[in-house]
Design a protein around this motif. Structure first.
Motif, PDB file in Angstrom:
ATOM      1  N   GLU A 229      12.730  53.368 103.820  1.00  0.00           N
ATOM      2  CA  GLU A 229      13.514  54.590 104.025  1.00  0.00           C
ATOM      3  C   GLU A 229      12.878  55.788 103.329  1.00  0.00           C
ATOM      4  OE1 GLU A 229      17.269  53.419 102.467  1.00  0.00           O
ATOM      5  OE2 GLU A 229      17.928  52.417 104.319  1.00  0.00           O
ATOM      6  N   ARG A 230      11.952  55.545 102.420  1.00  0.00           N
ATOM      7  CA  ARG A 230      11.375  56.617 101.608  1.00  0.00           C
ATOM      8  C   ARG A 230       9.882  56.831 101.820  1.00  0.00           C
ATOM      9  NH1 ARG A 230      15.689  54.480  99.736  1.00  0.00           N
ATOM     10  NH2 ARG A 230      17.167  55.659  98.437  1.00  0.00           N
ATOM     11  N   PHE A 231       9.172  55.804 102.225  1.00  0.00           N
ATOM     12  CA  PHE A 231       7.725  55.910 102.367  1.00  0.00           C
ATOM     13  C   PHE A 231       7.307  55.534 103.781  1.00  0.00           C
ATOM     14  CE2 PHE A 231       8.585  54.294  97.973  1.00  0.00           C
ATOM     15  CZ  PHE A 231       8.441  55.535  97.353  1.00  0.00           C
ATOM     16  N   THR A 232       6.697  56.483 104.473  1.00  0.00           N
ATOM     17  CA  THR A 232       6.255  56.217 105.838  1.00  0.00           C
ATOM     18  C   THR A 232       5.089  55.239 105.818  1.00  0.00           C
ATOM     19  OG1 THR A 232       4.768  58.129 105.751  1.00  0.00           O
ATOM     20  CG2 THR A 232       6.969  58.481 106.664  1.00  0.00           C
ATOM     21  N   SER A 233       4.995  54.447 106.850  1.00  0.00           N
ATOM     22  CA  SER A 233       3.892  53.492 106.946  1.00  0.00           C
ATOM     23  C   SER A 233       2.643  54.198 107.442  1.00  0.00           C
ATOM     24  CB  SER A 233       4.269  52.366 107.916  1.00  0.00           C
ATOM     25  OG  SER A 233       4.337  52.870 109.240  1.00  0.00           O
ATOM     26  N   PRO A 234       1.457  53.632 107.215  1.00  0.00           N
ATOM     27  CA  PRO A 234       0.245  54.179 107.825  1.00  0.00           C
ATOM     28  C   PRO A 234       0.415  54.292 109.335  1.00  0.00           C
ATOM     29  CG  PRO A 234      -0.330  52.589 106.135  1.00  0.00           C
ATOM     30  CD  PRO A 234       1.166  52.527 106.286  1.00  0.00           C
ATOM     31  N   LYS A 235      -0.273  55.259 109.931  1.00  0.00           N
ATOM     32  CA  LYS A 235       0.013  55.665 111.305  1.00  0.00           C
ATOM     33  C   LYS A 235      -0.192  54.586 112.355  1.00  0.00           C
ATOM     34  CE  LYS A 235      -4.600  57.774 111.686  1.00  0.00           C
ATOM     35  NZ  LYS A 235      -5.342  59.045 111.850  1.00  0.00           N
ATOM     36  N   ASP A 236      -1.034  53.584 112.080  1.00  0.00           N
ATOM     37  CA  ASP A 236      -1.282  52.556 113.103  1.00  0.00           C
ATOM     38  C   ASP A 236      -0.467  51.285 112.856  1.00  0.00           C
ATOM     39  OD1 ASP A 236      -2.618  51.757 110.844  1.00  0.00           O
ATOM     40  OD2 ASP A 236      -4.403  51.040 111.895  1.00  0.00           O
ATOM     41  N   GLU A 237       0.615  51.390 112.063  1.00  0.00           N
ATOM     42  CA  GLU A 237       1.412  50.211 111.731  1.00  0.00           C
ATOM     43  C   GLU A 237       2.859  50.325 112.215  1.00  0.00           C
ATOM     44  OE1 GLU A 237       0.869  49.306 107.574  1.00  0.00           O
ATOM     45  OE2 GLU A 237      -1.288  49.673 107.657  1.00  0.00           O
ATOM     46  N   THR A 238       3.066  51.110 113.262  1.00  0.00           N
ATOM     47  CA  THR A 238       4.428  51.367 113.744  1.00  0.00           C
ATOM     48  C   THR A 238       5.098  50.118 114.316  1.00  0.00           C
ATOM     49  OG1 THR A 238       3.488  52.107 115.849  1.00  0.00           O
ATOM     50  CG2 THR A 238       3.987  53.794 114.206  1.00  0.00           C
ATOM     51  N   GLU A 239       4.325  49.180 114.831  1.00  0.00           N
ATOM     52  CA  GLU A 239       4.925  47.973 115.404  1.00  0.00           C
ATOM     53  C   GLU A 239       5.695  47.185 114.349  1.00  0.00           C
ATOM     54  OE1 GLU A 239       1.937  44.503 115.864  1.00  0.00           O
ATOM     55  OE2 GLU A 239       0.700  46.305 116.038  1.00  0.00           O
ATOM     56  N   LEU A 240       5.202  47.190 113.106  1.00  0.00           N
ATOM     57  CA  LEU A 240       5.912  46.490 112.033  1.00  0.00           C
ATOM     58  C   LEU A 240       7.147  47.269 111.600  1.00  0.00           C
ATOM     59  CD1 LEU A 240       4.947  43.763 110.909  1.00  0.00           C
ATOM     60  CD2 LEU A 240       3.090  45.028 111.998  1.00  0.00           C
ATOM     61  N   VAL A 241       7.084  48.592 111.700  1.00  0.00           N
ATOM     62  CA  VAL A 241       8.263  49.401 111.400  1.00  0.00           C
ATOM     63  C   VAL A 241       9.375  49.071 112.389  1.00  0.00           C
ATOM     64  CG1 VAL A 241       9.169  51.750 111.238  1.00  0.00           C
ATOM     65  CG2 VAL A 241       6.863  51.248 110.415  1.00  0.00           C
ATOM     66  N   GLU A 242       9.017  48.876 113.653  1.00  0.00           N
ATOM     67  CA  GLU A 242      10.004  48.518 114.667  1.00  0.00           C
ATOM     68  C   GLU A 242      10.615  47.149 114.382  1.00  0.00           C
ATOM     69  OE1 GLU A 242       7.845  48.796 118.295  1.00  0.00           O
ATOM     70  OE2 GLU A 242       7.721  50.998 118.256  1.00  0.00           O
ATOM     71  N   ILE A 243       9.793  46.207 113.936  1.00  0.00           N
ATOM     72  CA  ILE A 243      10.314  44.889 113.576  1.00  0.00           C
ATOM     73  C   ILE A 243      11.265  45.002 112.390  1.00  0.00           C
ATOM     74  CG2 ILE A 243       9.687  42.612 112.666  1.00  0.00           C
ATOM     75  CD1 ILE A 243       7.096  42.797 114.276  1.00  0.00           C
ATOM     76  N   ALA A 244      10.887  45.835 111.423  1.00  0.00           N
ATOM     77  CA  ALA A 244      11.741  46.040 110.253  1.00  0.00           C
ATOM     78  C   ALA A 244      13.079  46.644 110.659  1.00  0.00           C
ATOM     79  CB  ALA A 244      11.032  46.939 109.240  1.00  0.00           C
ATOM     80  N   THR A 245      13.050  47.600 111.576  1.00  0.00           N
ATOM     81  CA  THR A 245      14.284  48.226 112.051  1.00  0.00           C
ATOM     82  C   THR A 245      15.192  47.193 112.704  1.00  0.00           C
ATOM     83  OG1 THR A 245      13.114  50.308 112.423  1.00  0.00           O
ATOM     84  CG2 THR A 245      15.224  50.021 113.557  1.00  0.00           C
ATOM     85  N   GLU A 246      14.574  46.258 113.398  1.00  0.00           N
ATOM     86  CA  GLU A 246      15.334  45.218 114.102  1.00  0.00           C
ATOM     87  C   GLU A 246      15.930  44.189 113.140  1.00  0.00           C
ATOM     88  OE1 GLU A 246      14.299  41.367 116.943  1.00  0.00           O
ATOM     89  OE2 GLU A 246      12.897  43.054 116.858  1.00  0.00           O
TER      90      GLU A 246
END
Length: 463
Positions: A229-246
């Motif tokens: 919620e506080r630190f954005t992931s590196p730009k090419d790691e969005t797929e893991l952010v989506e998994i985390a959201t899920e």
């Protein structure tokens, strides 16, 4: 007729069950991948919060936007993984939320140092020091991701001296070599020359940025969600952010201190086993018993500022391999340097492939020359903790700058590993625990034209 009608129903039920099993397996794999991906972020936050609360006696309580200086080298009571004892450390948490900071470095008259900048994900994104910027005095501007020179007033000194952090929170780790130093007081005077000045807010230094972090509960998934919620992931790691959201939705995790989703607990266990397996040699079978870690810290793939090499041979090409190596690095060498700044080799077995144990006696002869422009050292660590081995001799490493180092006629160096003090000589002796141990050869400022061809000599077991 009824049997004919029931059969398709059974078949469809089996298909449905199979699909459900596949979905469950797929979700388990995603959860494990999420754990490995998030492991370095969580470990780093825990480590930064710990040093701010005085977990390393040599540093005291590390502050924000100011350096805390260690006045001695690391000792066993400084519980940190694979610590380097050839340097004096200084550490600062950098908070760029309110604007840039000014960083001043002193002239070190050729004395080796490296000032490393690390983001919350443990990616090293900038280096100052002898290899990258030289040893002259200078000033730099450290800025966050929202900084724009078009709307900010830059000090005159900052032309070509802007260090760009991918996050508003970063870690600065300074290492000053004790090699060839005239005195410890001289090194202390150099430390004092590294200064941080806040340019926007006079209340600098700031409060602990982890005060609201759910660290005390030791709940990995809750802390990971807090961090994302506080630190954005590196730009090419969005797929893991989506998994985390899920998988990390509030309703799934429960309260701030309770984990109640079985698949996440299972993924944590399997992910830890995978990381531990890699950390404890991972089945490596090299020619000499040594494993090169030259590429272990090359997992930064997207943010490069001063001193960080954006070159293909220093960037891990496959991002999933980068995730795994980043997790491994957080386990065995948190805050480690890229291989072009310092190259490491670890040994788990002797020349015959047998695991190293302190109850035995070993001999290592390092052929000359070792491709180090600054210095080299062999440090001994207990396993599986990777802490310095506490011993009555207070001896933890053999280094190229040791005044009592004994060299052979051809320039090579022979090191003895044993639990008991050798009867003949103790000059090049490294005490070992009775159990498993893991030596680490560190080569600072390696010769890049030679280092990838270099392989340490095997460790020989003695009768």
């Amino acid at each position: 007729m009824r049997l004919f009608l029931v059969t398709p129903f059974i078949f469809l039920s089996l298909l449905s069950a199979g699909a459900a099993d596949n979905r469950k397996e797929n979700e388990s794999l995603k959860a494990e991948a999420l754990f490995v991906w998030g492991y370095p972020l969580v470990k780093n936050i825990q480590a930064m919060d710990a040093v701010m609360n005085g977990s390393l006696p040599m540093l005291g309580q590390v502050g924000v936007n100011r350096f805390s200086h260690a006045r001695r080298t690391m000792r066993p009571e400084d519980r940190f993984v694979s610590p380097n004892i050839d340097v004096l450390f200084s550490v600062a948490i950098l908070d760029l939320t309110d604007g840039p900071i000014e960083l001043e470095v002193p002239a070190t008259s050729g004395q080796y140092y490296v000032l490393q900048f690390i983001d919350p994900w443990t990616n090293s994104f900038a280096y100052l020091g002898k290899r990258s910027t030289g040893t002259k005095a200078g000033k730099y501007l450290v800025v966050g991701p929202e900084y724009s020179s078009a709307v900010s007033e830059e000090p005159e000194f900052c032309k070509d001296r802007v260090i760009r952090s991918p996050q508003n929170l970063a870690l600065a780790v300074l290492r000053i070599s004790i090699s060839n130093a005239t005195s410890i007081d001289y090194l202390h005077s150099l430390q004092k020359g590294f200064k941080i000045r806040c340019l926007v807010d006079e209340k600098c230094p700031y409060a602990n940025p982890f005060d609201s972090a759910p660290i005390e509960g030791n709940n990995f998934w809750v802390l990971l969600r807090w961090a994302l919620e506080r630190f954005t992931s590196p730009k090419d790691e969005t797929e893991l952010v989506e998994i985390a959201t899920e998988l990390l939705a509030e309703k799934e995790l429960g309260t701030s201190s309770v984990l109640n989703k079985p698949i996440l607990l299972s993924a944590q266990n399997s992910g830890l086993k995978k990381i531990e397996s890699l950390a404890l040699n991972g089945g490596y079978k090299g020619k000499s018993g040594w494993r090169s870690l030259i590429d272990l810290f090359n997992y930064n793939r997207s943010n490069f500022s001063i001193g960080a090499l954006e070159e293909p041979n220093w960037i891990i090409a496959d991002k999933h391999d980068a995730f795994l190596k980043r997790a491994l690095a957080a386990r065995i060498g948190l805050w480690g340097n890229h291989g072009y700044e310092a190259t490491f080799f670890e040994a788990w077995t002797d020349a015959k492939g047998q695991q190293l144990f302190g109850k035995n006696k070993y001999l290592l002869t390092l052929s000359s020359p070792i491709p180090a422009k600054a210095f080299w050292s062999v440090t001994n660590y207990s396993a599986p903790e990777f802490f310095l081995y506490e011993n009555n001799e207070n001896k933890y490493a053999i280094s190229s700058y040791d005044k009592d180092l004994v060299r052979n006629a051809d320039g090579s160096v022979t090191i003895i590993f044993s639990h008991d003090r050798p009867s003949d000589t103790a000059a090049n002796w490294l005490p070992t625990p009775k159990g498993s141990f893991r030596p680490l050869l560190s080569i600072y400022q390696p010769d890049l034209s030679e280092i990838r061809r270099y392989q340490p000599d095997p460790i020989e077991a003695l009768p």
